[in-house]
Design an enzyme around this catalytic site. Structure first.
Site, mmCIF file in Angstrom:
data_model
loop_
_atom_site.group_PDB
_atom_site.id
_atom_site.type_symbol
_atom_site.label_atom_id
_atom_site.label_comp_id
_atom_site.label_asym_id
_atom_site.label_seq_id
_atom_site.Cartn_x
_atom_site.Cartn_y
_atom_site.Cartn_z
ATOM 1 N N GLN A 70 23.384 -83.501 -80.090
ATOM 2 C CA GLN A 70 25.258 -82.657 -80.954
ATOM 3 C C GLN A 70 24.655 -82.337 -82.415
ATOM 4 O OE1 GLN A 70 29.660 -82.672 -81.020
ATOM 5 N NE2 GLN A 70 28.744 -84.356 -79.334
ATOM 6 N N SER A 71 24.721 -83.862 -83.323
ATOM 7 C CA SER A 71 25.043 -83.309 -84.540
ATOM 8 C C SER A 71 24.446 -82.916 -85.430
ATOM 9 C CB SER A 71 24.537 -85.515 -85.475
ATOM 10 O OG SER A 71 22.992 -85.064 -84.893
ATOM 11 N N ARG A 91 10.242 -78.953 -77.741
ATOM 12 C CA ARG A 91 9.570 -79.442 -76.685
ATOM 13 C C ARG A 91 8.902 -79.017 -75.437
ATOM 14 N NH1 ARG A 91 7.630 -85.846 -74.948
ATOM 15 N NH2 ARG A 91 9.548 -85.987 -76.280
ATOM 16 N N LYS A 128 3.176 -83.168 -81.334
ATOM 17 C CA LYS A 128 1.440 -83.765 -81.329
ATOM 18 C C LYS A 128 0.797 -83.481 -80.937
ATOM 19 C CE LYS A 128 5.278 -87.204 -80.659
ATOM 20 N NZ LYS A 128 6.237 -88.113 -79.801
ATOM 21 N N ASN A 149 17.266 -84.832 -86.664
ATOM 22 C CA ASN A 149 18.116 -85.718 -85.918
ATOM 23 C C ASN A 149 17.685 -86.625 -84.735
ATOM 24 O OD1 ASN A 149 18.557 -83.591 -84.332
ATOM 25 N ND2 ASN A 149 20.181 -85.329 -83.356
ATOM 26 N N ARG A 157 6.087 -90.145 -87.463
ATOM 27 C CA ARG A 157 4.804 -90.723 -87.077
ATOM 28 C C ARG A 157 4.371 -89.097 -86.164
ATOM 29 N NH1 ARG A 157 9.246 -94.313 -85.071
ATOM 30 N NH2 ARG A 157 10.070 -93.308 -82.986
ATOM 31 N N LYS A 189 19.186 -96.425 -83.305
ATOM 32 C CA LYS A 189 19.465 -95.189 -82.206
ATOM 33 C C LYS A 189 20.834 -95.073 -82.445
ATOM 34 C CE LYS A 189 15.087 -94.151 -79.935
ATOM 35 N NZ LYS A 189 14.570 -93.742 -78.444
ATOM 36 N N GLU A 192 27.443 -90.818 -80.385
ATOM 37 C CA GLU A 192 28.873 -90.533 -80.614
ATOM 38 C C GLU A 192 29.839 -91.504 -81.145
ATOM 39 O OE1 GLU A 192 30.598 -87.112 -81.423
ATOM 40 O OE2 GLU A 192 32.450 -88.660 -82.405
ATOM 41 N N ASP A 221 29.086 -87.378 -84.676
ATOM 42 C CA ASP A 221 28.376 -86.050 -83.934
ATOM 43 C C ASP A 221 28.833 -85.010 -84.689
ATOM 44 O OD1 ASP A 221 26.493 -87.141 -82.813
ATOM 45 O OD2 ASP A 221 26.977 -87.215 -80.491
ATOM 46 N N GLY A 300 50.195 -89.856 -93.153
ATOM 47 C CA GLY A 300 49.942 -90.279 -94.264
ATOM 48 C C GLY A 300 51.967 -91.251 -94.902
ATOM 49 N N GLY A 301 52.256 -90.761 -96.063
ATOM 50 C CA GLY A 301 53.800 -91.104 -96.236
ATOM 51 C C GLY A 301 55.045 -90.684 -95.503
ATOM 52 N N GLN A 302 54.736 -89.905 -93.995
ATOM 53 C CA GLN A 302 55.716 -89.445 -93.615
ATOM 54 C C GLN A 302 55.906 -89.503 -92.078
ATOM 55 O OE1 GLN A 302 58.085 -87.571 -94.609
ATOM 56 N NE2 GLN A 302 56.692 -87.587 -97.380
HETATM 57 N N1 COA Z 1 7.222 -82.214 -79.427
HETATM 58 C C1 COA Z 1 6.128 -83.732 -78.708
HETATM 59 N N2 COA Z 1 7.580 -84.869 -79.202
HETATM 60 C C2 COA Z 1 8.684 -83.942 -79.320
HETATM 61 C C3 COA Z 1 9.059 -83.025 -79.426
HETATM 62 C C4 COA Z 1 8.084 -81.897 -79.256
HETATM 63 N N3 COA Z 1 8.851 -81.114 -79.327
HETATM 64 N N4 COA Z 1 10.515 -83.597 -80.202
HETATM 65 C C5 COA Z 1 10.548 -84.638 -79.617
HETATM 66 N N5 COA Z 1 9.186 -85.461 -79.977
HETATM 67 C C6 COA Z 1 9.525 -86.146 -79.448
HETATM 68 C C7 COA Z 1 9.529 -87.693 -80.971
HETATM 69 O O1 COA Z 1 8.573 -87.722 -82.096
HETATM 70 C C8 COA Z 1 9.920 -88.734 -79.876
HETATM 71 O O2 COA Z 1 8.914 -89.467 -79.782
HETATM 72 P P1 COA Z 1 7.711 -90.884 -80.585
HETATM 73 O O3 COA Z 1 9.047 -91.643 -80.542
HETATM 74 O O4 COA Z 1 6.745 -91.525 -79.736
HETATM 75 O O5 COA Z 1 8.488 -90.861 -81.755
HETATM 76 C C9 COA Z 1 10.624 -89.122 -78.432
HETATM 77 O O6 COA Z 1 10.318 -86.827 -78.398
HETATM 78 C C10 COA Z 1 11.739 -89.025 -78.937
HETATM 79 O O7 COA Z 1 12.741 -88.768 -79.668
HETATM 80 P P2 COA Z 1 14.229 -89.049 -79.666
HETATM 81 O O8 COA Z 1 14.382 -88.625 -81.535
HETATM 82 O O9 COA Z 1 13.437 -90.306 -80.297
HETATM 83 O O10 COA Z 1 15.192 -89.295 -78.951
HETATM 84 P P3 COA Z 1 15.333 -89.248 -78.187
HETATM 85 O O11 COA Z 1 16.493 -89.229 -76.442
HETATM 86 O O12 COA Z 1 14.984 -91.060 -78.021
HETATM 87 O O13 COA Z 1 17.209 -90.660 -79.186
HETATM 88 C C11 COA Z 1 19.077 -90.083 -80.124
HETATM 89 C C12 COA Z 1 18.048 -90.238 -79.380
HETATM 90 C C13 COA Z 1 20.271 -89.176 -80.112
HETATM 91 C C14 COA Z 1 19.405 -91.641 -79.859
HETATM 92 C C15 COA Z 1 17.574 -90.604 -81.208
HETATM 93 O O14 COA Z 1 17.528 -88.566 -81.914
HETATM 94 C C16 COA Z 1 18.938 -90.401 -82.632
HETATM 95 O O15 COA Z 1 19.107 -91.837 -83.131
HETATM 96 N N6 COA Z 1 18.983 -90.006 -83.400
HETATM 97 C C17 COA Z 1 19.485 -89.614 -85.558
HETATM 98 C C18 COA Z 1 21.280 -90.269 -84.715
HETATM 99 C C19 COA Z 1 21.111 -89.171 -83.801
HETATM 100 O O16 COA Z 1 21.488 -87.833 -84.488
HETATM 101 N N7 COA Z 1 22.116 -89.301 -83.826
HETATM 102 C C20 COA Z 1 23.626 -88.264 -82.711
HETATM 103 C C21 COA Z 1 22.757 -87.310 -81.270
HETATM 104 S S1 COA Z 1 23.739 -86.393 -81.354
#
Ligand code: COA
Length: 479
Positions: A70-71, A91, A128, A149, A157, A189, A192, A221, A300-302
């Site tokens: 979302q964010s 992906r 990758k 994000n 990585r 990680k 919201e 978010d 606020g103050g009201q």
């Molecule tokens: N091709 C290959 N790999 C991909 C890819 C693509 N197109 N897109 C994503 N990936 C991989 C990433 O490289 C990552 O791999 P790694 O852990 O081996 O480096 C993996 O997918 C997972 O990505 P990640 O962002 O860690 O997703 P998650 O589902 O584990 O975590 C969140 C989700 C939201 C918790 C995390 O992304 C986060 O904390 N983001 C920052 C804060 C944020 O925006 N939070 C609010 C979300 S609304």
């Protein structure tokens, strides 16, 4: 910007061709874009086109959108509404995880996804895979901003470090949402509600005698996405002067705290004595050493509170927010049938009213309970008393004025059919937002490879055959 450069090159090519064909001496067109006409004050001449007919604010800006959930998508959707060409990298096979979350129509992208990804194009790339990395490098060269994000460290990585990106494209702005800024929690990680709790919102939301509460508004978010969008636009503005991109970081904890700013104000005011505008003060309950939850007290103050209206027994939203603003105290007294309170020493001043606010709101509620929330709204606004009817999402979805302004929009989608969404809440007179449906997964892969990156047909086929753009099962077949 990327688009303009391409157009200039094309012009030069045409000139060379015509020279060879006619064998006459033809002057080559300058590779420099023609200088825009300047007004006498040195500023670009104003457009002669009518307002809203001369493109959009961010026309020519291209975004490499690596966001999900979302964010980040909130941020890039806003930029797309302002005219940026947003290329969402997903992906292969899966895409943004929200495509398949909270599904209401089987086989269709969820509303969670569609409502956050309008006006974007989608390309699938395995970031990758060596060929995927190659495509990404080419995209970095052609884009102005990379927005992501991912969890902390994920972009590095993938090999997309700031150094790598900056070497390929020194003008690129690299913008990130993270849960926390540098510090003890930077590797966490965050979702919201984690941000709402860590940013000071939850501890100050709810009732004094109840647990902390999260809010329905997605301030962690969507709020942080908004902050990031502003950072990106500011970085692009600075780039006009420096010619250089920069990193932009919006941490969700920081974004929430920014929105809970008034509570940090109150934290410091506590040193000077009790917070007199909190109903807790009027009720004689002592304050501790941190800002308490204030229920429905106004920030606020009201003084303000939520009061029942006609029908509250069966309708959970038959309520109104009522503010006893000092300048309209007399009008309130007249309206509720307590004209003597205008002059009675115990009621006439805000200070005198503070200890009895609960009873005062109780009396006002006796009056509001005799009317619907819309009747209260009309009667109060007629005499400048600010009130807020508690609107349900159903009422908002059906409100004609919100449809008219494009704040609530009906969109057609080839798989799910018609649905409602929230359009651009920021209205501009010379950059009109149109809401276009969200892309299907990988819908624009071919057009981006050929039209944006300029890959020939056989090159596109080669990249596809490598499996860099397809889901794992297809990769196995290709191998
Ligand atoms: N091709 C290959 N790999 C991909 C890819 C693509 N197109 N897109 C994503 N990936 C991989 C990433 O490289 C990552 O791999 P790694 O852990 O081996 O480096 C993996 O997918 C997972 O990505 P990640 O962002 O860690 O997703 P998650 O589902 O584990 O975590 C969140 C989700 C939201 C918790 C995390 O992304 C986060 O904390 N983001 C920052 C804060 C944020 O925006 N939070 C609010 C979300 S609304």
């Amino acid at each position: 910007m990327a688009i303009r450069k391409k157009a200039t090159k094309a012009k030069a090519k045409v000139s060379i061709k015509s020279k060879a064909a006619s064998k006459k001496v033809v002057k080559l067109k300058s590779k420099k874009p023609a200088a825009k006409a300047k007004a006498s004050n040195g500023m670009p001449k104003p457009s002669s086109k009518p307002f809203g007919k001369d493109g959009k604010a961010l026309d020519g800006v291209r975004i490499l959108d690596f966001t999900h959930v979302q964010s980040g998508p909130t941020c890039t959707q806003l930029l797309a509404w302002f005219g940026a060409d947003v290329i969402k990298v997903e992906r292969p096979g899966v895409g943004d995880i929200t495509r398949g979350q909270l599904v209401d129509v089987k086989g269709a992208d969820s509303l969670y996804f569609t409502m956050l990804n309008h006006n974007k194009r989608s390309i699938t790339i395995d970031s990758k895979h060596p060929q995927g990395k190659r495509v990404l490098d080419e995209l970095i060269k052609k884009c102005d901003v990379l927005v992501e994000n991912f969890a902390p460290g994920a972009l590095d990585r993938m090999g997309l470090t700031w150094e790598h990106i900056h070497k390929l494209n020194p003008r690129m702005v690299v913008a990130s949402v993270k849960g926390f800024g540098p510090g003890p929690y930077e590797d966490c990680k965050v979702y919201e509600n984690v941000a709402q709790c860590a940013g000071g919102s939850a501890s100050t939301t709810g009732f004094r005698d109840g647990p902390p509460l999260v809010t329905g508004a997605q301030i962690g978010d969507s709020g942080t996405g908004l902050h990031l969008a502003l950072g990106i636009v500011a970085a692009l503005y600075q780039r006009n002067r420096t010619g250089r991109g920069q990193k932009v970081l919006a941490a969700m904890q920081d974004g929430v705290l920014n929105l809970a700013r008034v509570k940090l104000r109150d934290q410091q005011r506590l040193k000077a004595g009790p917070l007199t505008e909190y109903s807790q003060y009027g009720e004689g309950i002592p304050f501790g050493d941190s800002v308490p939850r204030a229920g429905n007290d106004s920030g606020g103050g009201q003084p303000g509170w939520i009061l029942k209206c006609k029908g509250w027994e069966t309708d959970p939203n038959a309520y109104i927010y009522f503010i006893t603003q000092a300048p309209v105290w007399g009008a309130i007294c007249d309206l509720i049938g307590e004209p003597t309170w205008k002059t009675d020493e115990g009621y006439a001043t805000p200070k005198a009213r503070l200890p009895k606010l609960k009873a005062i709101f109780g009396r006002i509620e006796q009056w509001t309970m005799t009317k619907t929330k819309f009747e209260v709204m009309n009667l109060c606004n007629a005499v400048d008393i600010p009130v807020g009817p508690i609107l349900s999402m159903k009422e908002i979805a059906e409100e004609p004025s919100l449809r008219k302004t494009g704040t609530v929009v009906e969109v057609d989608h080839p798989v799910r059919g018609k649905y409602l969404t929230v359009g651009n809440p920021i209205k501009m007179s010379d950059s009109i937002s149109e809401v276009k449906r969200s892309p299907l997964l990988g819908e624009h892969t071919d057009e981006i490879l050929s039209k944006v990156l300029g890959f020939e047909k056989n090159e596109v086929a080669k990249i596809k055959a490598s499996g860099a753009l397809s889901a794992p099962e297809k990769k196995e077949k290709a191998a």
